[in-house]
Design a protein around this motif. Sequence first.
Motif, PDB file in Angstrom:
ATOM      1  N   ALA A 161     -16.342  25.699  18.858  1.00  0.00           N
ATOM      2  CA  ALA A 161     -16.526  26.450  18.725  1.00  0.00           C
ATOM      3  C   ALA A 161     -14.833  27.830  19.688  1.00  0.00           C
ATOM      4  O   ALA A 161     -15.064  28.517  19.111  1.00  0.00           O
ATOM      5  CB  ALA A 161     -17.518  26.990  19.537  1.00  0.00           C
ATOM      6  N   ALA A 176     -20.304  29.205   6.540  1.00  0.00           N
ATOM      7  CA  ALA A 176     -20.592  28.396   7.288  1.00  0.00           C
ATOM      8  C   ALA A 176     -19.831  27.744   8.512  1.00  0.00           C
ATOM      9  O   ALA A 176     -20.306  27.389   9.972  1.00  0.00           O
ATOM     10  CB  ALA A 176     -21.928  27.640   6.798  1.00  0.00           C
ATOM     11  N   VAL A 236     -19.458  30.223  11.557  1.00  0.00           N
ATOM     12  CA  VAL A 236     -20.563  30.579  12.624  1.00  0.00           C
ATOM     13  C   VAL A 236     -21.269  29.189  12.940  1.00  0.00           C
ATOM     14  O   VAL A 236     -21.476  29.794  14.797  1.00  0.00           O
ATOM     15  CB  VAL A 236     -21.796  31.319  11.342  1.00  0.00           C
ATOM     16  CG1 VAL A 236     -23.288  31.437  12.546  1.00  0.00           C
ATOM     17  CG2 VAL A 236     -21.080  32.103  10.804  1.00  0.00           C
ATOM     18  N   LEU A 237     -21.459  28.472  12.718  1.00  0.00           N
ATOM     19  CA  LEU A 237     -21.980  27.553  13.130  1.00  0.00           C
ATOM     20  C   LEU A 237     -21.220  26.096  13.135  1.00  0.00           C
ATOM     21  O   LEU A 237     -20.823  25.122  12.226  1.00  0.00           O
ATOM     22  CB  LEU A 237     -23.109  26.674  12.725  1.00  0.00           C
ATOM     23  CG  LEU A 237     -24.498  27.697  13.363  1.00  0.00           C
ATOM     24  CD1 LEU A 237     -25.690  27.501  13.012  1.00  0.00           C
ATOM     25  CD2 LEU A 237     -24.535  27.845  15.027  1.00  0.00           C
ATOM     26  N   ASN A 260     -31.531  18.490  12.209  1.00  0.00           N
ATOM     27  CA  ASN A 260     -30.678  19.591  11.188  1.00  0.00           C
ATOM     28  C   ASN A 260     -30.921  18.794  10.231  1.00  0.00           C
ATOM     29  O   ASN A 260     -30.744  18.189   9.102  1.00  0.00           O
ATOM     30  CB  ASN A 260     -28.878  19.403  11.645  1.00  0.00           C
ATOM     31  CG  ASN A 260     -28.629  19.898  12.418  1.00  0.00           C
ATOM     32  OD1 ASN A 260     -28.890  21.181  13.144  1.00  0.00           O
ATOM     33  ND2 ASN A 260     -27.630  18.955  12.929  1.00  0.00           N
ATOM     34  N   THR A 277     -12.855  27.772  16.817  1.00  0.00           N
ATOM     35  CA  THR A 277     -13.172  28.468  15.440  1.00  0.00           C
ATOM     36  C   THR A 277     -12.883  29.961  15.751  1.00  0.00           C
ATOM     37  O   THR A 277     -12.693  30.376  15.151  1.00  0.00           O
ATOM     38  CB  THR A 277     -14.333  28.507  15.051  1.00  0.00           C
ATOM     39  OG1 THR A 277     -14.551  26.806  14.787  1.00  0.00           O
ATOM     40  CG2 THR A 277     -14.944  28.940  13.647  1.00  0.00           C
ATOM     41  N   ARG A 290     -31.172  17.806  18.445  1.00  0.00           N
ATOM     42  CA  ARG A 290     -31.363  18.917  17.337  1.00  0.00           C
ATOM     43  C   ARG A 290     -31.322  17.846  16.068  1.00  0.00           C
ATOM     44  O   ARG A 290     -30.438  17.133  15.448  1.00  0.00           O
ATOM     45  CB  ARG A 290     -30.459  19.672  17.638  1.00  0.00           C
ATOM     46  CG  ARG A 290     -31.122  20.860  17.066  1.00  0.00           C
ATOM     47  CD  ARG A 290     -29.479  21.557  17.828  1.00  0.00           C
ATOM     48  NE  ARG A 290     -29.708  22.721  16.363  1.00  0.00           N
ATOM     49  CZ  ARG A 290     -28.982  24.408  16.280  1.00  0.00           C
ATOM     50  NH1 ARG A 290     -28.272  24.173  17.020  1.00  0.00           N
ATOM     51  NH2 ARG A 290     -28.780  25.059  15.386  1.00  0.00           N
ATOM     52  N   TYR A 339     -19.266  20.889  21.143  1.00  0.00           N
ATOM     53  CA  TYR A 339     -20.233  21.989  20.461  1.00  0.00           C
ATOM     54  C   TYR A 339     -18.834  22.364  20.726  1.00  0.00           C
ATOM     55  O   TYR A 339     -18.651  23.549  20.544  1.00  0.00           O
ATOM     56  CB  TYR A 339     -21.505  22.258  20.746  1.00  0.00           C
ATOM     57  CG  TYR A 339     -22.044  23.042  20.329  1.00  0.00           C
ATOM     58  CD1 TYR A 339     -22.983  23.073  19.046  1.00  0.00           C
ATOM     59  CD2 TYR A 339     -21.495  24.271  20.748  1.00  0.00           C
ATOM     60  CE1 TYR A 339     -23.104  23.519  18.414  1.00  0.00           C
ATOM     61  CE2 TYR A 339     -22.447  24.932  20.097  1.00  0.00           C
ATOM     62  CZ  TYR A 339     -23.671  25.007  19.053  1.00  0.00           C
ATOM     63  OH  TYR A 339     -23.455  26.104  18.500  1.00  0.00           O
ATOM     64  N   TYR A 359     -19.315  23.241  14.420  1.00  0.00           N
ATOM     65  CA  TYR A 359     -19.686  22.013  14.651  1.00  0.00           C
ATOM     66  C   TYR A 359     -21.225  21.503  14.048  1.00  0.00           C
ATOM     67  O   TYR A 359     -20.845  20.056  13.663  1.00  0.00           O
ATOM     68  CB  TYR A 359     -20.285  21.497  16.257  1.00  0.00           C
ATOM     69  CG  TYR A 359     -20.471  20.244  17.369  1.00  0.00           C
ATOM     70  CD1 TYR A 359     -19.131  19.728  16.820  1.00  0.00           C
ATOM     71  CD2 TYR A 359     -21.653  19.788  16.660  1.00  0.00           C
ATOM     72  CE1 TYR A 359     -19.769  18.136  16.528  1.00  0.00           C
ATOM     73  CE2 TYR A 359     -21.168  18.831  17.973  1.00  0.00           C
ATOM     74  CZ  TYR A 359     -21.066  17.640  17.618  1.00  0.00           C
ATOM     75  OH  TYR A 359     -20.580  15.761  17.661  1.00  0.00           O
ATOM     76  N   VAL A 360     -22.163  22.440  13.626  1.00  0.00           N
ATOM     77  CA  VAL A 360     -23.193  22.032  13.411  1.00  0.00           C
ATOM     78  C   VAL A 360     -22.677  21.690  11.537  1.00  0.00           C
ATOM     79  O   VAL A 360     -22.748  20.175  10.992  1.00  0.00           O
ATOM     80  CB  VAL A 360     -24.699  22.727  13.149  1.00  0.00           C
ATOM     81  CG1 VAL A 360     -25.326  22.536  12.217  1.00  0.00           C
ATOM     82  CG2 VAL A 360     -25.178  23.070  14.654  1.00  0.00           C
ATOM     83  N   HIS A 361     -21.696  22.313  11.258  1.00  0.00           N
ATOM     84  CA  HIS A 361     -21.404  22.335   9.803  1.00  0.00           C
ATOM     85  C   HIS A 361     -20.493  21.115   9.475  1.00  0.00           C
ATOM     86  O   HIS A 361     -20.839  20.324   9.467  1.00  0.00           O
ATOM     87  CB  HIS A 361     -20.208  23.628   9.724  1.00  0.00           C
ATOM     88  CG  HIS A 361     -19.717  23.420   8.100  1.00  0.00           C
ATOM     89  ND1 HIS A 361     -20.404  23.287   6.989  1.00  0.00           N
ATOM     90  CD2 HIS A 361     -18.167  23.059   7.841  1.00  0.00           C
ATOM     91  CE1 HIS A 361     -19.468  22.859   6.051  1.00  0.00           C
ATOM     92  NE2 HIS A 361     -18.348  22.851   6.563  1.00  0.00           N
TER      93      HIS A 361
END
Length: 187
Positions: A63, A78, A81-82, A148, A66, A146, A59, A84-86
């Motif tokens: 970050a 997307a 902004v996030l 998603n 990016t 977490r 993660y 690792y989630v993407h």
Amino acid sequence: MEITPFSVAIPVIFLALATWALKLVNWVWLRPKKLEKSLRDHGLAGNPYRLLIGDLGEYSAFANHTKSKTISLSDDIAPHVLPYVHHVIQKYDIAAQKKRGLWVHGQLAVKAAGQEGAVAGGVAVVREFYEWQGKNSFMWFGPNPRVNIVEPDLMKEIMSKPNLFRKPPDPLGEIITEHVAGNILEL
């Protein structure tokens, strides 16, 4: 045999240490693995649990990577902004498609079974895929998963049941609220 405070203290200390060790093992390993199995049984995809850190290393690497990139107005926001989630959502979306045989030679397989044109068939395949799996996935923040949720219908269902799906308490918010309420009551 004489009972001394020392002979009583040793077993009590040993019992306390054993209890603490069992709680630690449960928190660090047993509970996360049980949650991982439950999430996978419910059809969610994600990285396997890694002891204590989970996905935090990846993660932070995403970050940092990016932050060094610039973004223009026409870029998709997307991944910036996030990131690792993407990445997780994209990774497990493609993995689920491959598992179902919908991904062939690096592209989504377009099947026009009984429909007019390849585009209509492709839409049917994608719709079938999202009904089966969707883009829902999970990732690890330490020993806590977490989830998603990307499907709008599932989001709507979750938001309509606030007593069933609770947001974890925010300790900073509670401290601020207590101090503000306390100062107002003093006036």
